[in-house]
Enzyme design. Structure first.
Site, mmCIF file in Angstrom:
data_model
loop_
_atom_site.group_PDB
_atom_site.id
_atom_site.type_symbol
_atom_site.label_atom_id
_atom_site.label_comp_id
_atom_site.label_asym_id
_atom_site.label_seq_id
_atom_site.Cartn_x
_atom_site.Cartn_y
_atom_site.Cartn_z
ATOM 1 N N LYS A 24 0.105 -3.175 5.818
ATOM 2 C CA LYS A 24 -0.302 -3.474 4.453
ATOM 3 C C LYS A 24 -0.737 -4.932 4.335
ATOM 4 O O LYS A 24 -1.827 -5.234 3.826
ATOM 5 C CB LYS A 24 0.833 -3.195 3.469
ATOM 6 C CG LYS A 24 0.437 -3.414 2.003
ATOM 7 C CD LYS A 24 1.620 -3.320 1.064
ATOM 8 C CE LYS A 24 2.379 -4.640 1.040
ATOM 9 N NZ LYS A 24 3.376 -4.687 -0.061
ATOM 10 N N ASP B 238 0.090 -0.114 -1.220
ATOM 11 C CA ASP B 238 1.309 -0.642 -1.826
ATOM 12 C C ASP B 238 1.902 0.433 -2.729
ATOM 13 O O ASP B 238 1.444 1.575 -2.741
ATOM 14 C CB ASP B 238 1.045 -1.951 -2.580
ATOM 15 C CG ASP B 238 0.211 -1.754 -3.834
ATOM 16 O OD1 ASP B 238 -0.237 -0.617 -4.105
ATOM 17 O OD2 ASP B 238 0.015 -2.738 -4.569
#
Length: 293
Positions: free
Chosen positions: A163, A181
């Site tokens: 991420k 997310d």
């Protein structure tokens, strides 16, 4: 997300749609294609997903990374700090941090207790300090003090996963990436683009739906929508411009007036998360740490 984030491709020139406009219809007037409420084919889902992306591009032509940064190192550090806190709190914390430690070499040499004291407002400050010290030392020792522009290299840094790596690649280097997310994962499951919970599997499913050139801006648009309208606990369904395309319509408040009261940031007439937002951002800059809201 010094170096600036790449401009979003082909930004619409028209005024962004307001959730108070024609699409914020009353619950009984919300209609959606038959396939949205019943079983739809994979092809139909892909078409619906791409239409949602086009709609979001019109609603949020100014979508951007909501972390303040001037270069890849600042974005990397800010993204690590953003775990388990808001981008606003990170943005309020990093000015003092980068004034004290502007380079990886400076941060690698920091006294742990001094670094912890500065980043304390972001929470989990001891673990985050260890990550920052470790990644700064790795950048100094293994990459000549420069943030690498490859995912394989970024994920070798302490505290950096896919991420974080995709955030840095997409917004500091212009390399397309999907940032999964909590907001992104929540919305793509609500929209039935995937049934996966594992972020890596979610990323793979969404990457198969959209062309690579859309990945970075898609991530921004979805996160913007999740933060402003499609909230976790009580989505503002009655003020959502893409309600006709949403198979989860009705999970939140459907009354338009009540829903509008749930809107956040510029949609609700409040400051955003960045102290230094892009010039085309229609909302208000966030206040500095300790300033009156």
């Amino acid at each position: 997300m010094g170096e600036q984030p790449p401009a979003s491709p082909e930004k619409p020139s028209k005024t962004p749609k307001s959730p108070k406009g024609d699409k914020a219809t009353k619950p009984e007037s919300v209609t959606r294609p038959e396939s949205v409420t019943k079983h739809e084919s994979h092809l139909a889902m892909v078409r619906r997903a791409r239409r949602i992306n086009r709609e979001l591009a019109e609603i949020y032509p100014y979508a951007h990374p909501e972390l303040d940064f001037e270069n890849p190192f600042e974005l990397l550090v800010a993204t690590v700090l953003s775990a388990q806190t808001t981008d606003l709190r990170v943005n309020q914390t990093t000015p003092a941090l980068f004034a004290r430690y502007p380079t990886p070499e400076d941060m690698a040499a920091a006294a742990p207790e001094e670094l912890e004291a500065i980043i304390r407002p972001t929470g989990f400050f001891r673990a985050k300090a260890r990550s920052l010290l470790g990644l700064s030392a790795a950048l100094r020792d293994n990459f000549g003090g420069e943030v690498p522009g490859r995912l394989a290299d970024l994920v070798t840094l302490p505290g950096v996963g896919r991420k974080t790596a995709n955030v840095v690649l997409g917004n500091a280097f212009g390399v397309p990436g999907i940032t999964v997310d909590t907001h992104f994962g929540r919305l793509v499951r609500r929209w039935k683009w995937t049934e996966q919970d594992d972020p890596v599997k979610v990323e793979a499913d969404i990457a198969a739906i959209f062309p690579k050139s859309e990945w970075t801006m898609l991530s921004h648009r979805v996160v913007f929508h999740g933060r402003r309208i499609c909230h976790s606990r009580k989505p503002a369904c009655g003020a959502c411009p893409i309600a006709p395309l949403c198979p989860s319509y009705g999970e939140g408040e459907t009354d338009p007036e009540k829903a509008r009261k749930l809107l956040k940031y510029e949609m609700g007439g409040h400051p955003g998360q960045r102290l230094k937002p892009p010039p085309d951002y229609p909302g208000k800059p966030a206040p500095a740490l300790g300033a009156a809201g």
